[in-house]
Write an enzyme that holds these catalytic residues in place. Sequence first.
Site, PDB file in Angstrom:
ATOM      1  N   GLU A  66      -5.092  -8.635  -0.685  1.00  0.00           N
ATOM      2  CA  GLU A  66      -5.904  -8.344   0.501  1.00  0.00           C
ATOM      3  C   GLU A  66      -7.352  -8.215   0.060  1.00  0.00           C
ATOM      4  OE1 GLU A  66      -4.590  -5.334   3.291  1.00  0.00           O
ATOM      5  OE2 GLU A  66      -2.490  -5.864   2.928  1.00  0.00           O
ATOM      6  N   GLU A 121       0.833  -1.212   0.000  1.00  0.00           N
ATOM      7  CA  GLU A 121       0.000   0.000   0.000  1.00  0.00           C
ATOM      8  C   GLU A 121       0.867   1.262   0.000  1.00  0.00           C
ATOM      9  OE1 GLU A 121      -3.259  -0.203   2.853  1.00  0.00           O
ATOM     10  OE2 GLU A 121      -4.140  -1.880   1.779  1.00  0.00           O
TER      11      GLU A 121
HETATM   12  O1  AHR Z   1      -5.316  -6.179   6.632  1.00  0.00           O
HETATM   13  C1  AHR Z   1      -5.270  -5.041   7.439  1.00  0.00           C
HETATM   14  C2  AHR Z   1      -4.599  -3.866   6.754  1.00  0.00           C
HETATM   15  O2  AHR Z   1      -5.363  -3.448   5.677  1.00  0.00           O
HETATM   16  C3  AHR Z   1      -3.243  -4.134   6.144  1.00  0.00           C
HETATM   17  O3  AHR Z   1      -2.227  -4.050   7.070  1.00  0.00           O
HETATM   18  C4  AHR Z   1      -3.131  -3.047   5.129  1.00  0.00           C
HETATM   19  O4  AHR Z   1      -2.325  -3.410   4.039  1.00  0.00           O
HETATM   20  C5  AHR Z   1      -4.563  -2.777   4.728  1.00  0.00           C
HETATM   21  O5  AHR Z   1      -4.862  -1.440   4.751  1.00  0.00           O
END
Ligand code: AHR
Length: 540
Positions: A337, A206
């Site tokens: 994710e 991110e």
């Molecule tokens: O999964 C939780 C968080 O969500 C992670 O650390 C991040 O990459 C995302 O914003």
Amino acid sequence: MTARTLTTGLVGALAPTSTGTRPLAPRTGATDGPARVVIDLDLPGATISRHLYGHFAEHLGRCIYGGFFVGEDSEIPNVRGIRTDVVEALRALRIPNLRWPGGCFADDYHWRDGIGPREDRPRMVNSHWGDIVEDNSFGTHEFMDLVELLGTEAYVNGNVGSGTVREMSDWIEYLTRADDSPMAALRRENGRDEPWNVPFLGIGNEAWGCGGHMRAEDYAALARQYATYVRDHGDNQVTRIAAGANVDDYAWTEALMRAIDGLEGRDGRPGPFQAISLHYYTMSGPWEDKGSATEFGEEEWYRTLSRAVRAEELVARHATVMDRHDPHKKVGLVFDEWGTWWNVEPGTNPGFLYQQNTVRDALVASLHFDGFHRHADRLLMANIAQTVNVLQAMILTDPDSGALVLTPTYHVFAMSAGHQDAAALDAHLLLPEEVAEVDGRPLPLLSASASLRADEGTALVSLSNLSADEPRTLVLDLRGRSVTGHEATVLTGATTAAHNTPEQPDAVAPAPLTDVREHERGLEVTLPPHSFATVRLDLA
Ligand code: AHR
């Protein structure tokens, strides 16, 4: 026939644009009678990589500490500190890969702090997740031990945000080099002779947010630089994954695709990185009030499922951007994710992201998988967030008793495991008009996907009934091969919010689906309301 209209307007940053109330347009392929799912069993498509069923474990809340790792002195049965019951449950899922150590934590993590004798390891602050002190007792050797116990593959996420090129370069050397190089020698000093296999490495996380608040072009330049120094040592071939877009930031994907030098690098692979990630979470409210995991009504049910369906649109549109640069699909899309993100369970640390998991979460998972199967040609990997005790977990553990609970989402993964490395089959839906409309988007109340294992002579069909309250009868219209047998399994609960607890661990658990009948076109199946089902077909 039912048609619902839910019009609650714009509900937050991640919401689709609301178009207000409007009649449903006639849908292509609508038929009278039961819905039909038409499957050509003799037309296999792209291979559904097993890595689409990947997982994610961050130093966040009770995922690593208390979830996976309890330490050797714990009363909870463990192997070198790693919980035996968690390992057994995940081995049963055949989890193909595990991403670690983050997430946002990855860009704060300095791997050298997590090697050597535990008592000598420096401490750090986990600023993203609870602002707690991390003692680094779970580090590289513990993670790779976990990977080996699970029989899975490592996806190590490197640090760009606060790290250095040398740090990342040294880490891959430490992990994967066999000879007497400086890092291989250091690994041996710490008790591991043989190198490990690390097929996946993330170049930060991110980067548009917690990973450095960078602009796309700035990060793209860094990704090229970092990836260059992530070497392939010996036989270990790394897929380098650049930190990709947030939700629908197609310009980010475009910038990363432009940053790829050539699609035929020295070894015939694209470079300097070979894949690009994507993050998208499903919630029923806005970011500031994401909704309760267990207290929700029909409106939140349908809105959540509509947002889950959006994941496929995101994959398709990011893939379209990638197609322009890479029509032969050499660069992978890694959805590393995904999953539900609810308000934390009342009374728990807001920084630990602990949430319950209901039938609704199960359907969110099944809808993602249907979309993933349809985009298996571009999707290289996907990782649900996260495996234990955080967000849409497979496993919840009780912090006091240590009791382990398998969630409804776990069961969707288990029931879907047969899709791993199988060939995708088109599952065309011919639907009677049974569609909800949520925030201006139509939501068909049935979802399906299918795959073929030609070597075993079997096919697997996934079916989701999104209706909160009505059963659904459908016909599996099976063409191209003769079906000689079937076995159907269903997952549902008494209500849409049914979930498992230590006291009621099987409130939502797979059961044989008996409502399956022979039909002139194949099989007729009745799904209970709010349910997920799989039908395994034996083929002649
Ligand atoms: O999964 C939780 C968080 O969500 C992670 O650390 C991040 O990459 C995302 O914003």
